[in-house]
Design a protein around this motif. Sequence first.
Motif, mmCIF file in Angstrom:
data_model
loop_
_atom_site.group_PDB
_atom_site.id
_atom_site.type_symbol
_atom_site.label_atom_id
_atom_site.label_comp_id
_atom_site.label_asym_id
_atom_site.label_seq_id
_atom_site.Cartn_x
_atom_site.Cartn_y
_atom_site.Cartn_z
ATOM 1 N N ALA A 20 0.871 -0.669 -0.429
ATOM 2 C CA ALA A 20 -0.054 0.045 0.133
ATOM 3 C C ALA A 20 0.843 1.496 0.034
ATOM 4 N N VAL A 21 1.760 1.107 0.939
ATOM 5 C CA VAL A 21 2.915 2.822 1.200
ATOM 6 C C VAL A 21 3.735 2.474 -0.879
ATOM 7 N N CYS A 22 4.162 1.011 -1.097
ATOM 8 C CA CYS A 22 4.328 1.589 -2.376
ATOM 9 C C CYS A 22 3.149 2.138 -3.332
ATOM 10 N N VAL A 23 2.366 1.658 -3.738
ATOM 11 C CA VAL A 23 1.405 1.996 -4.538
ATOM 12 C C VAL A 23 0.998 3.867 -4.418
ATOM 13 N N TYR A 24 1.499 4.218 -3.599
ATOM 14 C CA TYR A 24 0.932 5.140 -2.073
ATOM 15 C C TYR A 24 2.310 6.232 -2.876
ATOM 16 N N ILE A 47 13.326 7.362 -13.795
ATOM 17 C CA ILE A 47 14.344 7.032 -12.779
ATOM 18 C C ILE A 47 13.793 6.588 -11.220
ATOM 19 N N TRP A 48 12.467 7.321 -11.446
ATOM 20 C CA TRP A 48 11.811 7.245 -9.790
ATOM 21 C C TRP A 48 10.535 5.983 -10.008
ATOM 22 N N LEU A 49 10.122 7.064 -11.209
ATOM 23 C CA LEU A 49 9.057 5.552 -11.118
ATOM 24 C C LEU A 49 9.260 4.274 -11.433
ATOM 25 N N ALA A 50 10.445 4.048 -12.559
ATOM 26 C CA ALA A 50 11.132 2.531 -12.341
ATOM 27 C C ALA A 50 11.419 2.005 -11.341
ATOM 28 N N ILE A 51 12.311 2.944 -9.984
ATOM 29 C CA ILE A 51 12.359 2.484 -9.162
ATOM 30 C C ILE A 51 10.841 1.440 -7.992
ATOM 31 N N LEU A 52 10.457 2.846 -8.160
ATOM 32 C CA LEU A 52 8.775 2.230 -7.161
ATOM 33 C C LEU A 52 7.818 1.192 -7.954
ATOM 34 N N GLY A 53 8.355 1.404 -9.041
ATOM 35 C CA GLY A 53 7.185 0.504 -10.232
ATOM 36 C C GLY A 53 8.194 -1.042 -9.738
ATOM 37 N N LEU A 54 8.981 -1.658 -9.743
ATOM 38 C CA LEU A 54 9.608 -2.303 -8.463
ATOM 39 C C LEU A 54 9.776 -2.753 -7.525
ATOM 40 N N ALA A 55 9.553 -1.633 -6.931
ATOM 41 C CA ALA A 55 9.569 -1.990 -5.488
ATOM 42 C C ALA A 55 8.302 -2.706 -5.273
ATOM 43 N N ILE A 56 6.702 -2.058 -6.112
ATOM 44 C CA ILE A 56 5.305 -2.599 -5.984
ATOM 45 C C ILE A 56 5.651 -3.812 -6.696
ATOM 46 N N LEU A 57 6.350 -4.395 -7.573
ATOM 47 C CA LEU A 57 6.713 -5.591 -7.372
ATOM 48 C C LEU A 57 6.907 -6.379 -6.395
ATOM 49 N N LEU A 58 8.179 -6.226 -6.032
ATOM 50 C CA LEU A 58 8.751 -6.759 -5.118
ATOM 51 C C LEU A 58 8.370 -7.259 -3.517
ATOM 52 N N ALA A 59 7.298 -6.015 -3.097
ATOM 53 C CA ALA A 59 5.902 -6.358 -2.564
ATOM 54 C C ALA A 59 4.563 -6.861 -2.428
ATOM 55 N N VAL A 60 4.572 -7.288 -4.155
ATOM 56 C CA VAL A 60 3.074 -8.111 -4.192
ATOM 57 C C VAL A 60 4.269 -9.269 -4.351
ATOM 58 N N THR A 61 4.594 -9.866 -4.551
ATOM 59 C CA THR A 61 5.466 -11.174 -3.347
ATOM 60 C C THR A 61 6.539 -10.996 -3.178
ATOM 61 N N GLY A 62 5.628 -10.356 -1.786
ATOM 62 C CA GLY A 62 7.442 -10.713 -0.596
ATOM 63 C C GLY A 62 6.086 -11.233 0.326
ATOM 64 N N TRP A 63 5.425 -11.733 -0.126
ATOM 65 C CA TRP A 63 5.029 -12.840 0.816
ATOM 66 C C TRP A 63 6.225 -14.308 0.759
ATOM 67 N N LEU A 64 6.296 -13.464 -0.388
ATOM 68 C CA LEU A 64 7.615 -15.318 -0.383
ATOM 69 C C LEU A 64 8.713 -14.984 -0.261
ATOM 70 N N THR A 69 10.939 -8.020 0.197
ATOM 71 C CA THR A 69 9.116 -7.271 1.335
ATOM 72 C C THR A 69 10.367 -5.575 1.700
ATOM 73 N N ALA A 70 11.759 -5.788 2.580
ATOM 74 C CA ALA A 70 12.504 -4.880 2.983
ATOM 75 C C ALA A 70 12.972 -4.097 1.926
ATOM 76 N N ILE A 71 13.066 -3.958 0.700
ATOM 77 C CA ILE A 71 13.672 -3.599 0.057
ATOM 78 C C ILE A 71 12.687 -3.312 -1.219
ATOM 79 N N ALA A 72 11.426 -3.635 -0.859
ATOM 80 C CA ALA A 72 10.703 -2.412 -1.112
ATOM 81 C C ALA A 72 9.845 -1.217 -0.006
ATOM 82 N N ALA A 73 9.948 -1.348 0.810
ATOM 83 C CA ALA A 73 10.006 -0.558 1.563
ATOM 84 C C ALA A 73 11.657 0.237 2.316
ATOM 85 N N ALA A 74 12.289 0.116 2.361
ATOM 86 C CA ALA A 74 13.404 1.272 1.555
ATOM 87 C C ALA A 74 13.202 2.345 0.671
ATOM 88 N N ALA A 75 13.090 1.595 -0.742
ATOM 89 C CA ALA A 75 12.332 2.257 -1.914
ATOM 90 C C ALA A 75 11.576 3.429 -1.558
#
Length: 95
Positions: A20-24, A47-64, A69-75
């Motif tokens: 949710a934070v990454c999408v925001y 560049i920031w849209l790419a970083i945050l887009g990747l963070a969303i992808l990592l957050a979606v797969t974060g339960w794996l 999840t930590a990298i997505a939260a950091a970004a």
Amino acid sequence: MHLYGLMANILLVIAVGVFAVCVYAFVNAAMQRPDAYTATGKQTKPIWLAILGLAILLAVTGWLSVMGTAIAAAAAGVYLADVRPRLLEVQGKSR
């Protein structure tokens, strides 16, 4: 409930929150003017849209992966705590 099940549920809740934070952060980044990024010296808008887009992808797969999840939260955290305030300042908007 077993300890493993409880921990899995806690990690799932954290991953959903990070998502949710990454999408925001992504939506907020998309709404800012491109020249504001250049003026702040904080990379470019694409560049920031790419970083945050990747963070969303990592957050979606974060339960794996907790690391994803930590990298997505950091970004998202870097964008929201460092870049966003500078963008708003340059554009003359209040926080």
